[in-house]
Design an enzyme around this catalytic site. Structure first.
Site, PDB file in Angstrom:
ATOM      1  N   GLU A   1      -1.012   3.715   9.523  1.00 22.75           N
ATOM      2  CA  GLU A   1      -0.429   2.601   8.771  1.00 22.75           C
ATOM      3  C   GLU A   1      -1.024   2.549   7.365  1.00 22.75           C
ATOM      4  OE1 GLU A   1       0.098  -2.226   9.167  1.00 22.75           O
ATOM      5  OE2 GLU A   1      -0.839  -1.120  10.800  1.00 22.75           O
TER       6      GLU A   1
ATOM      7  N   HIS B   1      -8.926   1.939  -2.348  1.00 22.14           N
ATOM      8  CA  HIS B   1      -7.725   1.180  -2.706  1.00 22.14           C
ATOM      9  C   HIS B   1      -8.130   0.030  -3.624  1.00 22.14           C
ATOM     10  CE1 HIS B   1      -3.660  -0.303  -2.251  1.00 22.14           C
ATOM     11  NE2 HIS B   1      -4.172  -1.514  -2.091  1.00 22.14           N
TER      12      HIS B   1
ATOM     13  N   SER C   1     -11.504  -1.633  -2.057  1.00 23.95           N
ATOM     14  CA  SER C   1     -11.861  -1.405  -0.660  1.00 23.95           C
ATOM     15  C   SER C   1     -11.911   0.090  -0.390  1.00 23.95           C
ATOM     16  CB  SER C   1     -10.789  -1.994   0.271  1.00 23.95           C
ATOM     17  OG  SER C   1     -10.534  -3.347  -0.016  1.00 23.95           O
TER      18      SER C   1
ATOM     19  N   ASP D   1      -2.832   1.894   4.087  1.00 25.81           N
ATOM     20  CA  ASP D   1      -3.905   1.018   3.571  1.00 25.81           C
ATOM     21  C   ASP D   1      -4.381  -0.005   4.609  1.00 25.81           C
ATOM     22  OD1 ASP D   1      -3.701   2.323   1.097  1.00 25.81           O
ATOM     23  OD2 ASP D   1      -2.194   0.913   0.361  1.00 25.81           O
TER      24      ASP D   1
ATOM     25  N   ASN E   1     -10.195   6.627   2.060  1.00 24.71           N
ATOM     26  CA  ASN E   1      -9.400   6.307   0.867  1.00 24.71           C
ATOM     27  C   ASN E   1     -10.058   5.147   0.125  1.00 24.71           C
ATOM     28  OD1 ASN E   1      -7.075   6.277  -0.891  1.00 24.71           O
ATOM     29  ND2 ASN E   1      -6.354   4.461   0.199  1.00 24.71           N
TER      30      ASN E   1
HETATM   31  C1  GAR Z   1      -7.873   3.973  -8.573  1.00 33.11           C
HETATM   32  O1  GAR Z   1      -7.822   2.654  -9.044  1.00 33.11           O
HETATM   33  C2  GAR Z   1      -7.639   4.009  -7.081  1.00 33.11           C
HETATM   34  O2  GAR Z   1      -8.191   2.927  -6.390  1.00 33.11           O
HETATM   35  C3  GAR Z   1      -6.131   3.957  -7.028  1.00 33.11           C
HETATM   36  O3  GAR Z   1      -5.712   4.808  -8.072  1.00 33.11           O
HETATM   37  C4  GAR Z   1      -6.692   4.793  -9.112  1.00 33.11           C
HETATM   38  C5  GAR Z   1      -7.085   6.215  -9.430  1.00 33.11           C
HETATM   39  O4  GAR Z   1      -7.901   6.254 -10.566  1.00 33.11           O
HETATM   40  N1  GAR Z   1      -5.640   4.386  -5.766  1.00 33.11           N
HETATM   41  C6  GAR Z   1      -4.544   3.877  -5.214  1.00 33.11           C
HETATM   42  O5  GAR Z   1      -3.853   3.034  -5.733  1.00 33.11           O
HETATM   43  C7  GAR Z   1      -4.210   4.461  -3.858  1.00 33.11           C
HETATM   44  N2  GAR Z   1      -3.240   3.667  -3.198  1.00 33.11           N
HETATM   45  P1  GAR Z   1      -8.765   7.543 -10.877  1.00 33.11           P
HETATM   46  O6  GAR Z   1      -7.815   8.747 -10.846  1.00 33.11           O
HETATM   47  O7  GAR Z   1      -9.289   7.300 -12.252  1.00 33.11           O
HETATM   48  O8  GAR Z   1      -9.841   7.657  -9.849  1.00 33.11           O
END
Ligand code: GAR
Length: 198
Positions: A152, A118, A145, A154, A116
């Site tokens: 758990e 984050h 990250s 993230d 993932n």
């Molecule tokens: C990104 O900033 C990613 O890190 C975040 O969503 C966005 C997706 O953007 N992910 C999370 O928050 C997961 N918990 P994208 O669709 O343009 O790649």
């Protein structure tokens, strides 16, 4: 060109799960086209049939799968997503803005092969509103990250991070936009290193 296609076929197949615009997906796709990249994307799957990244995937010749989660139990939705992954032949799953928590069973089955990205410097700010929380705390840096997914939220082992300076006057939106540049650099490198290691 035929040589380039054959090179792609030798690469490790990866599925990407998205929920939204898919800019990380785009970064992962185009990094995968470089000759020294160890993975190729064989499926883009989403819980949101309107996710913009699905159109990009189709245009780039990548198979897609979309199933809204509403009305389905988590395990039921996870199973359908996983069935699509297994049918695609993918050996890894990369979450790229997939805004659904995966159930413990799927996470266990894909342990070590599920990653993932984050938008914070974990372990700071798991969950949502990461940029607003970093600014409100007076942090000097936000960042992103890449980590292995565990039960758990993230909290799995980190594969890489990039710190991004918070500038005077930054809002959550301006910081998010700058962190995205860093995300696009980080994710493909971490995914490449992970699949090359297997
Ligand atoms: C990104 O900033 C990613 O890190 C975040 O969503 C966005 C997706 O953007 N992910 C999370 O928050 C997961 N918990 P994208 O669709 O343009 O790649």
């Amino acid at each position: 060109m035929p040589d380039a296609r054959r090179d792609q076929a030798d690469k490790v197949p990866v599925a990407v799960f998205i929920s939204g615009s898919g800019t990380n997906l785009a970064a992962l796709i185009y990094a995968s086209r470089l000759p020294d990249c160890a993975y190729r994307i064989v499926l883009v799957a989403s819980n949101n049939p309107a996710a913009g990244g699905l159109h990009l995937a189709s245009a780039e010749g990548i198979a897609t799968f979309a199933l809204p989660h509403r009305g389905l139990a988590r395990a039921e939705h996870d199973s359908a997503m996983e069935a699509a992954v297994l049918a695609s032949g993918a050996r890894f799953i990369a979450l790229a803005g997939y805004m659904r928590i995966l159930g413990a069973d799927l996470v266990r089955r894909w342990a070590g092969r599920l990653v993932n990205i984050h938008p914070s410097l974990l372990p700071r700010y798991p969950g949502l509103d990461t940029h607003a929380r970093a600014i409100a705390a007076g942090d000097s840096h936000g960042g992103c990250s890449v980590h292995l997914v565990t039960a758990e939220l993230d909290a799995g082992p980190l594969l890489g991070q990039i710190a991004v300076a918070i500038t005077p006057g930054d809002t959550p939106a301006t910081l998010a936009a700058r962190v995205l540049f860093a995300e696009h650099q980080l994710y493909a490198r971490c995914l490449n290193a992970l699949v090359a290691d297997q």
